[in-house]
Design a protein around this motif. Sequence first.
Motif, PDB file in Angstrom:
ATOM      1  N   MET A 119       0.834  -1.208   0.000  1.00 53.84           N
ATOM      2  CA  MET A 119       0.000   0.000   0.000  1.00 53.84           C
ATOM      3  C   MET A 119       0.864   1.252   0.000  1.00 53.84           C
ATOM      4  N   ASP A 120       1.974   1.220   0.717  1.00 56.09           N
ATOM      5  CA  ASP A 120       2.892   2.350   0.739  1.00 56.09           C
ATOM      6  C   ASP A 120       3.495   2.581  -0.647  1.00 56.09           C
ATOM      7  N   LEU A 121       3.871   1.493  -1.322  1.00 56.91           N
ATOM      8  CA  LEU A 121       4.402   1.613  -2.686  1.00 56.91           C
ATOM      9  C   LEU A 121       3.358   2.208  -3.631  1.00 56.91           C
ATOM     10  N   TYR A 122       2.118   1.752  -3.486  1.00 56.57           N
ATOM     11  CA  TYR A 122       1.048   2.268  -4.335  1.00 56.57           C
ATOM     12  C   TYR A 122       0.843   3.758  -4.102  1.00 56.57           C
ATOM     13  N   TRP A 123       0.813   4.167  -2.831  1.00 58.25           N
ATOM     14  CA  TRP A 123       0.598   5.583  -2.521  1.00 58.25           C
ATOM     15  C   TRP A 123       1.743   6.423  -3.080  1.00 58.25           C
ATOM     16  N   LYS A 124       2.961   5.963  -2.914  1.00 56.41           N
ATOM     17  CA  LYS A 124       4.109   6.709  -3.431  1.00 56.41           C
ATOM     18  C   LYS A 124       4.092   6.759  -4.949  1.00 56.41           C
ATOM     19  N   ASN A 125       3.623   5.700  -5.593  1.00 59.09           N
ATOM     20  CA  ASN A 125       3.544   5.694  -7.047  1.00 59.09           C
ATOM     21  C   ASN A 125       2.507   6.703  -7.537  1.00 59.09           C
ATOM     22  N   GLU A 126       1.384   6.803  -6.834  1.00 58.21           N
ATOM     23  CA  GLU A 126       0.339   7.745  -7.231  1.00 58.21           C
ATOM     24  C   GLU A 126       0.751   9.199  -7.017  1.00 58.21           C
ATOM     25  N   HIS A 127       1.620   9.443  -6.052  1.00 60.07           N
ATOM     26  CA  HIS A 127       2.004  10.817  -5.722  1.00 60.07           C
ATOM     27  C   HIS A 127       3.436  11.145  -6.147  1.00 60.07           C
ATOM     28  N   ARG A 128       4.001  10.338  -7.010  1.00 56.31           N
ATOM     29  CA  ARG A 128       5.358  10.570  -7.491  1.00 56.31           C
ATOM     30  C   ARG A 128       5.342  11.651  -8.570  1.00 56.31           C
ATOM     31  N   LEU A 129       6.353  12.502  -8.565  1.00 54.33           N
ATOM     32  CA  LEU A 129       6.488  13.497  -9.612  1.00 54.33           C
ATOM     33  C   LEU A 129       6.872  12.796 -10.904  1.00 54.33           C
ATOM     34  N   MET A 130       6.143  13.090 -11.956  1.00 55.91           N
ATOM     35  CA  MET A 130       6.409  12.449 -13.245  1.00 55.91           C
ATOM     36  C   MET A 130       7.508  13.206 -13.985  1.00 55.91           C
ATOM     37  N   CYS A 131       8.333  12.455 -14.625  1.00 57.28           N
ATOM     38  CA  CYS A 131       9.423  13.044 -15.391  1.00 57.28           C
ATOM     39  C   CYS A 131       9.398  12.422 -16.785  1.00 57.28           C
ATOM     40  N   THR A 132       8.371  12.746 -17.531  1.00 58.15           N
ATOM     41  CA  THR A 132       8.242  12.164 -18.863  1.00 58.15           C
ATOM     42  C   THR A 132       8.369  13.216 -19.961  1.00 58.15           C
TER      43      THR A 132
END
Length: 129
Positions: free
Chosen positions: A57-70
Amino acid sequence: MALQWMILGYVVAAEAAIVLLLTLPSPKLVKSQIVSLVSLLLQPATGIVPFAAFQIMDLYWKNEHRLMCTSGECTAAERDRYEKTIYKAQRNFVLCVSACLLYWTMYRICKYHKEIKELEEAEKRYKDL
């Protein structure tokens, strides 16, 4: 945060060693002793499943709130850092799933050995009748 992943890594390594020990061929007496010991360890080791679920769940939350660099606005260093965090998250996800699967495998192997032992005892009782 790294301590949690280190602990989970050690737990997965220990679980893998126990599963390997359970699946290796050995004499019946030794196998029954190993299974009984692992069965005693399964109850306290149940805590690894919610721990791994929390980490997922922590990984999922961090993935959803990660700054995108695309976009093209990112520098090469930022893009490398972003890709490194993605790879770490994928590795940690595999570690969490491995912990749960190995725990389930240990549980099922112990349960099968106990069922086989009960069936052998029942067969022995029926033969004695």
